[in-house]
Enzyme design. Structure first.
Site, PDB file in Angstrom:
ATOM      1  N   LYS A 187      20.799 -62.719  -4.829  1.00  0.00           N
ATOM      2  CA  LYS A 187      20.011 -63.825  -4.288  1.00  0.00           C
ATOM      3  C   LYS A 187      20.402 -64.004  -2.825  1.00  0.00           C
ATOM      4  O   LYS A 187      21.571 -64.276  -2.518  1.00  0.00           O
ATOM      5  CB  LYS A 187      20.279 -65.102  -5.077  1.00  0.00           C
ATOM      6  CG  LYS A 187      19.381 -66.269  -4.691  1.00  0.00           C
ATOM      7  CD  LYS A 187      19.570 -67.434  -5.640  1.00  0.00           C
ATOM      8  CE  LYS A 187      18.598 -68.558  -5.334  1.00  0.00           C
ATOM      9  NZ  LYS A 187      18.756 -69.693  -6.284  1.00  0.00           N
ATOM     10  N   ILE A 218      12.635 -58.985  -6.947  1.00  0.00           N
ATOM     11  CA  ILE A 218      12.253 -59.422  -8.294  1.00  0.00           C
ATOM     12  C   ILE A 218      11.966 -60.914  -8.371  1.00  0.00           C
ATOM     13  O   ILE A 218      11.588 -61.421  -9.432  1.00  0.00           O
ATOM     14  CB  ILE A 218      13.337 -59.047  -9.328  1.00  0.00           C
ATOM     15  CG1 ILE A 218      14.698 -59.639  -8.939  1.00  0.00           C
ATOM     16  CG2 ILE A 218      13.432 -57.535  -9.487  1.00  0.00           C
ATOM     17  CD1 ILE A 218      15.791 -59.377  -9.967  1.00  0.00           C
ATOM     18  N   GLY A 219      12.119 -61.632  -7.264  1.00  0.00           N
ATOM     19  CA  GLY A 219      11.834 -63.058  -7.286  1.00  0.00           C
ATOM     20  C   GLY A 219      11.872 -63.636  -5.885  1.00  0.00           C
ATOM     21  O   GLY A 219      12.496 -63.081  -4.973  1.00  0.00           O
ATOM     22  N   GLY A 236      11.836 -67.652  -3.851  1.00  0.00           N
ATOM     23  CA  GLY A 236      11.770 -69.097  -3.857  1.00  0.00           C
ATOM     24  C   GLY A 236      11.389 -69.624  -2.489  1.00  0.00           C
ATOM     25  O   GLY A 236      10.940 -68.873  -1.614  1.00  0.00           O
ATOM     26  N   ALA A 251      15.009 -68.589  -0.568  1.00  0.00           N
ATOM     27  CA  ALA A 251      15.778 -67.388  -0.884  1.00  0.00           C
ATOM     28  C   ALA A 251      14.924 -66.380  -1.644  1.00  0.00           C
ATOM     29  O   ALA A 251      13.938 -66.738  -2.293  1.00  0.00           O
ATOM     30  CB  ALA A 251      17.015 -67.764  -1.702  1.00  0.00           C
ATOM     31  N   VAL A 305      15.241 -62.928  -4.371  1.00  0.00           N
ATOM     32  CA  VAL A 305      16.130 -62.309  -5.356  1.00  0.00           C
ATOM     33  C   VAL A 305      15.762 -60.835  -5.470  1.00  0.00           C
ATOM     34  O   VAL A 305      14.581 -60.488  -5.597  1.00  0.00           O
ATOM     35  CB  VAL A 305      16.031 -63.000  -6.728  1.00  0.00           C
ATOM     36  CG1 VAL A 305      16.998 -62.353  -7.722  1.00  0.00           C
ATOM     37  CG2 VAL A 305      16.330 -64.491  -6.612  1.00  0.00           C
ATOM     38  N   ASP A 316      16.875 -78.866 -12.461  1.00  0.00           N
ATOM     39  CA  ASP A 316      15.682 -78.030 -12.303  1.00  0.00           C
ATOM     40  C   ASP A 316      15.504 -77.128 -13.526  1.00  0.00           C
ATOM     41  O   ASP A 316      15.290 -75.933 -13.399  1.00  0.00           O
ATOM     42  CB  ASP A 316      15.780 -77.199 -11.031  1.00  0.00           C
ATOM     43  CG  ASP A 316      14.403 -76.694 -10.555  1.00  0.00           C
ATOM     44  OD1 ASP A 316      13.379 -77.259 -10.997  1.00  0.00           O
ATOM     45  OD2 ASP A 316      14.363 -75.742  -9.761  1.00  0.00           O
TER      46      ASP A 316
END
Length: 409
Positions: A40, A17-18, A20, A23, A25, A133
């Site tokens: 994560k 779902i994500g 970076g 990392a 997620v 952030d």
């Protein structure tokens, strides 16, 4: 690890779902507690001189130390088979980023997003933690008006050991950089104030205060130019809101608000700051189209709890007696709870069958946890069994991940 279908530390990965820089997620299932979580994951063998792994561990510690209704909850941390992972609550509403369409939001709607995030940051700052952030991608929506601050991967612990990032290196997301971040200088809590100021500007105008052909060009502009006054882009913005926004975006840190709480206090004074929520007009019937401001809850007669973490916010009157049990109805639960949170997502939110108890005595209302699995929180502070906390009208109560607001007649 092969991703989907792999089990890491007892969590079965279902979908990504994500992603970076270091990392990924995943949405994962924890069979032991029958719940979905966000996982994560960092591959430690590719952590790059251990810098990202050190940040990863620091993020886990930072979030675990924070208890606030607008900060994403961390459940667990582990390292296994060359991977490190943080287990967090799963927020199906996704990030605020997807809600921002380039169109301005009316102030009451913007307030329900900005003010809670500001309060979460003020709380983190009071614990010596600077986020560094703050951006729409790091604000998750448990509900349309319930934001959760996430991703403390760049967190700075004030007074702690030296930072990982080398001096002169910019850290964060350029679009929401403070000028001192853009210059690679040392930052403190006022950098978070600036980033929240950019977000406030964006939701009120539909534009960023500094735009350019590239993120680098936009970053250079904020070092050299003042932002366009937001009322030039949206004349419906009040002069007071414009002043708050521009003060938060002051180029010099000392010209901004001295604390995040000071900025939040100014925002909370603006008309419409309580936002819009849907409420149940009576105990027998309600319409999801009926809306009101939180300040108008007095129109609902009798003591009641407002459930604010479901698709439709509802009002739940509770019986007028001195002891009230909160939980979920289950065939084997005796006695039945006075307030049943099952129909409002209680099971998926981790509400126990006998979760918490409200009692009324000489000191007023008291809230006590009944040994629940996922905890009871009063205004962001955990309440423990046998150690009740005083509850006043307007206080927030979180049972697991389900948020309530307590109101008296």
């Amino acid at each position: 690890m092969s991703g989907v279908g792999y089990t890491l530390g007892g969590y079965r990965i279902e979908e990504e779902i994500g992603q970076g820089k270091a990392a990924r997620v995943y949405r994962a299932y924890q069979a032991q507690l029958d719940r979905w979580v966000a996982l994560k994951v960092l591959k430690t063998s590719n952590a790059g001189d251990q810098e990202f792994l050190a940040r990863f561990r620091r993020e886990a510690r930072a979030i675990a130390a924070l208890r606030h209704p607008n900060i994403l909850t961390i459940y667990d941390y582990g390292e296994e088979g060359g991977y490190a992972y943080i287990v967090m609550e799963h927020v199906p509403g996704g990030p605020l980023r997807v809600r921002l369409t380039g169109q301005p939001l009316e102030w009451p709607d913007a307030a329900t997003l900005i003010i809670p995030v500001g309060r979460a940051l003020a709380y983190a700052h009071s614990r010596g933690i600077v986020h560094r952030d703050v951006k729409p991608a790091n604000i998750l929506l448990a509900n349309a008006d319930w934001p959760l601050l996430a991703d403390f991967g760049l967190v700075k612990v004030v007074g702690g050991p030296g930072t990982i990032t080398q001096p002169g290196v910019s850290i964060g997301t350029p679009t929401y950089f403070s000028p001192e971040q853009a210059a690679g200088d040392e930052v403190d809590h006022r950098s978070d104030i600036y980033s929240l100021g950019i977000l406030l500007y964006e939701v009120l105008t539909g534009h960023l205060p500094f735009e350019g052909g590239t993120p680098f060009e936009a970053m250079i502009r904020r070092l050299r130019e003042p932002p366009i006054p937001p009322r030039h882009l949206n004349p419906l913005i009040t002069p007071q809101l414009q002043d708050i926004t521009l003060r938060a975006l002051a180029r010099e840190p000392e010209e901004r608000y001295p604390t995040m709480q000071a900025m939040v206090d100014e925002l909370a004074k603006q008309p419409g700051a309580t936002g819009r929520v849907a409420v149940q007009p009576s105990s027998t019937s309600w319409s999801a189209d009926t809306t009101t401001r939180i300040s108008e809850f007095s129109a609902v007669t009798g003591p009641h709890l407002i459930v604010v973490s479901t698709e439709t916010t509802v009002c739940l009157p509770y019986p007028q007696k001195s002891e009230i049990f909160i939980g979920r109805v289950h065939p084997h639960t005796v006695p039945l709870p006075d307030v049943d949170l099952g129909p409002y997502g209680g099971s998926s939110a981790g509400v126990s069958r006998r979760h918490a108890r409200l009692t009324f005595g000489p000191a007023g209302w008291l809230l006590e946890d009944l040994g629940s699995t996922n905890g009871t929180f009063l205004n962001g502070v955990q309440v423990h069994p046998g150690q009740p906390g005083c509850v006043q009208s307007g206080d927030s109560i979180r049972c697991g991940q389900l948020m309530l607001v307590f109101y008296e007649e």
